[in-house]
Design a protein around this motif. Sequence first.
Motif, PDB file in Angstrom:
ATOM      1  N   PRO A  10       0.798  -1.226   0.000  1.00 31.70           N
ATOM      2  CA  PRO A  10       0.000   0.000   0.000  1.00 31.70           C
ATOM      3  C   PRO A  10       0.833   1.279   0.000  1.00 31.70           C
ATOM      4  O   PRO A  10       0.316   2.347  -0.332  1.00 31.70           O
ATOM      5  N   VAL A  11       2.108   1.191   0.373  1.00 30.56           N
ATOM      6  CA  VAL A  11       2.966   2.377   0.396  1.00 30.56           C
ATOM      7  C   VAL A  11       3.558   2.669  -0.977  1.00 30.56           C
ATOM      8  O   VAL A  11       3.407   3.766  -1.518  1.00 30.56           O
ATOM      9  N   SER A  12       4.217   1.696  -1.561  1.00 29.70           N
ATOM     10  CA  SER A  12       4.865   1.902  -2.865  1.00 29.70           C
ATOM     11  C   SER A  12       3.926   1.649  -4.032  1.00 29.70           C
ATOM     12  O   SER A  12       4.198   2.078  -5.158  1.00 29.70           O
ATOM     13  N   LEU A  13       2.814   0.926  -3.769  1.00 29.97           N
ATOM     14  CA  LEU A  13       1.874   0.485  -4.809  1.00 29.97           C
ATOM     15  C   LEU A  13       2.536  -0.461  -5.812  1.00 29.97           C
ATOM     16  O   LEU A  13       2.073  -0.626  -6.935  1.00 29.97           O
ATOM     17  N   LEU A  14       3.619  -1.095  -5.378  1.00 30.84           N
ATOM     18  CA  LEU A  14       4.252  -2.136  -6.181  1.00 30.84           C
ATOM     19  C   LEU A  14       3.674  -3.494  -5.798  1.00 30.84           C
ATOM     20  O   LEU A  14       3.426  -3.753  -4.618  1.00 30.84           O
ATOM     21  N   PRO A  15       3.455  -4.384  -6.774  1.00 37.28           N
ATOM     22  CA  PRO A  15       3.099  -5.759  -6.426  1.00 37.28           C
ATOM     23  C   PRO A  15       4.347  -6.484  -5.942  1.00 37.28           C
ATOM     24  O   PRO A  15       5.327  -6.590  -6.666  1.00 37.28           O
ATOM     25  N   LEU A  16       4.328  -6.975  -4.703  1.00 34.18           N
ATOM     26  CA  LEU A  16       5.487  -7.662  -4.149  1.00 34.18           C
ATOM     27  C   LEU A  16       5.492  -9.141  -4.521  1.00 34.18           C
ATOM     28  O   LEU A  16       6.520  -9.807  -4.421  1.00 34.18           O
ATOM     29  N   ARG A  17       4.342  -9.623  -4.941  1.00 34.26           N
ATOM     30  CA  ARG A  17       4.222 -10.991  -5.435  1.00 34.26           C
ATOM     31  C   ARG A  17       3.052 -11.030  -6.399  1.00 34.26           C
ATOM     32  O   ARG A  17       2.043 -10.362  -6.204  1.00 34.26           O
ATOM     33  N   VAL A  18       3.210 -11.805  -7.473  1.00 36.39           N
ATOM     34  CA  VAL A  18       2.121 -12.012  -8.430  1.00 36.39           C
ATOM     35  C   VAL A  18       2.057 -13.489  -8.780  1.00 36.39           C
ATOM     36  O   VAL A  18       3.073 -14.078  -9.148  1.00 36.39           O
ATOM     37  N   ASP A  19       0.897 -14.093  -8.637  1.00 37.31           N
ATOM     38  CA  ASP A  19       0.670 -15.470  -9.077  1.00 37.31           C
ATOM     39  C   ASP A  19      -0.134 -15.434 -10.372  1.00 37.31           C
ATOM     40  O   ASP A  19      -1.145 -14.731 -10.463  1.00 37.31           O
ATOM     41  N   PHE A  20       0.317 -16.212 -11.356  1.00 43.76           N
ATOM     42  CA  PHE A  20      -0.327 -16.267 -12.665  1.00 43.76           C
ATOM     43  C   PHE A  20      -0.975 -17.643 -12.854  1.00 43.76           C
ATOM     44  O   PHE A  20      -0.336 -18.668 -12.601  1.00 43.76           O
ATOM     45  N   PHE A  21      -2.210 -17.645 -13.339  1.00 44.87           N
ATOM     46  CA  PHE A  21      -2.959 -18.881 -13.534  1.00 44.87           C
ATOM     47  C   PHE A  21      -3.284 -19.023 -15.017  1.00 44.87           C
ATOM     48  O   PHE A  21      -3.977 -18.191 -15.582  1.00 44.87           O
ATOM     49  N   GLU A  22      -2.775 -20.097 -15.625  1.00 44.48           N
ATOM     50  CA  GLU A  22      -2.976 -20.301 -17.058  1.00 44.48           C
ATOM     51  C   GLU A  22      -4.072 -21.311 -17.374  1.00 44.48           C
ATOM     52  O   GLU A  22      -5.054 -20.983 -18.028  1.00 44.48           O
ATOM     53  N   LYS A  23      -3.890 -22.543 -16.959  1.00 44.01           N
ATOM     54  CA  LYS A  23      -4.796 -23.624 -17.351  1.00 44.01           C
ATOM     55  C   LYS A  23      -5.786 -23.993 -16.262  1.00 44.01           C
ATOM     56  O   LYS A  23      -6.869 -24.495 -16.562  1.00 44.01           O
ATOM     57  N   GLU A  24      -5.413 -23.792 -15.022  1.00 40.50           N
ATOM     58  CA  GLU A  24      -6.287 -24.141 -13.907  1.00 40.50           C
ATOM     59  C   GLU A  24      -6.486 -22.920 -13.015  1.00 40.50           C
ATOM     60  O   GLU A  24      -5.527 -22.225 -12.676  1.00 40.50           O
ATOM     61  N   ARG A  25      -7.735 -22.677 -12.620  1.00 36.52           N
ATOM     62  CA  ARG A  25      -8.045 -21.490 -11.836  1.00 36.52           C
ATOM     63  C   ARG A  25      -7.599 -21.596 -10.381  1.00 36.52           C
ATOM     64  O   ARG A  25      -7.538 -20.597  -9.674  1.00 36.52           O
ATOM     65  N   ASP A  26      -7.322 -22.809  -9.933  1.00 41.03           N
ATOM     66  CA  ASP A  26      -6.941 -22.982  -8.526  1.00 41.03           C
ATOM     67  C   ASP A  26      -5.485 -23.403  -8.363  1.00 41.03           C
ATOM     68  O   ASP A  26      -5.074 -23.774  -7.271  1.00 41.03           O
TER      69      ASP A  26
END
Length: 287
Positions: free
Chosen positions: A203-219
């Motif tokens: 919330p301070v820098s507004l940078l994503p510190l982690r991102v998870d990407f989902f391609e074939k399965e939503r879970d």
Amino acid sequence: MTTAMQDGLSGRFGFVSRTIGGALAGALLASLMTLGGICAAWADEAGARLAQRVYDRPDGNDATSAVTMSLTEEGRSPRVRSMILYRLSGAGGEVSTLIRFTGPADIEGTGLLTLDAADGASNQWIYLPAMKRVRRVDSNRKGGRFVNSDYFYEDLRDRKPAMDQHRVLGRERVDGVECEVLESIPVDADNSVYLRRLSWIDPVSLLPLRVDFFEKERDQASKRLVVLKRERIDAYWTVMDSTLTDLGNGHQTRLTVERVLYDRKLPAELFSSKALEDERTERSYRP
């Protein structure tokens, strides 16, 4: 570099860098009805506001970064590459990016030009020294791996917040920072290789510190971006070190920013097929 790469190197919201994320309740959503029928009910105003704030985060009118890319996989020595990344943000919302590899010899001179229009349309061209010509990247090649890294061509494009539906799932700590967890699902499933993305936003820098990407399965996430180091340079929060990992095979791409310069008044001519083909055109702008 984030984007995705653009976000990781110099950008905002789409993916290097400018990617933000999505996850958690997708399987349930899919079982209810098609995405188009549930978007309005599923998304929330807080998510849309957060996504827009991340995208609008100050990052200068232009940026020039010297970056080291390290590719690692089990049983092999790391492959290390050097590159320069230029980014120019237009007043009308357009974003231009030029990537040039400067070493080692087997990839030196290879370049990628990405022109993102204000309406979200993207065009990309790649220059391969061995072929001595510029080739357009098929717009449908969203999931193609860029120079055998874990970054897809889609990750190197600017992604407008309006291209996704967003909602805030809650708060969760990442490396001691209490982040807002933001889920994003494409409005049009055909314009992304990802079913959804999940981002942990500082919330301070507004940078994503982690991102998870989902391609074939939503879970089940297929890739994960983790920010290892961030600094405030010339009043702009900047990702200095990050990893993008293929969670299936463990292959990892690490981007380390060695130097970054902001607001140098880069010319529009730098982001052209001529500059892409002839690296002498951009060599004088290297940091």
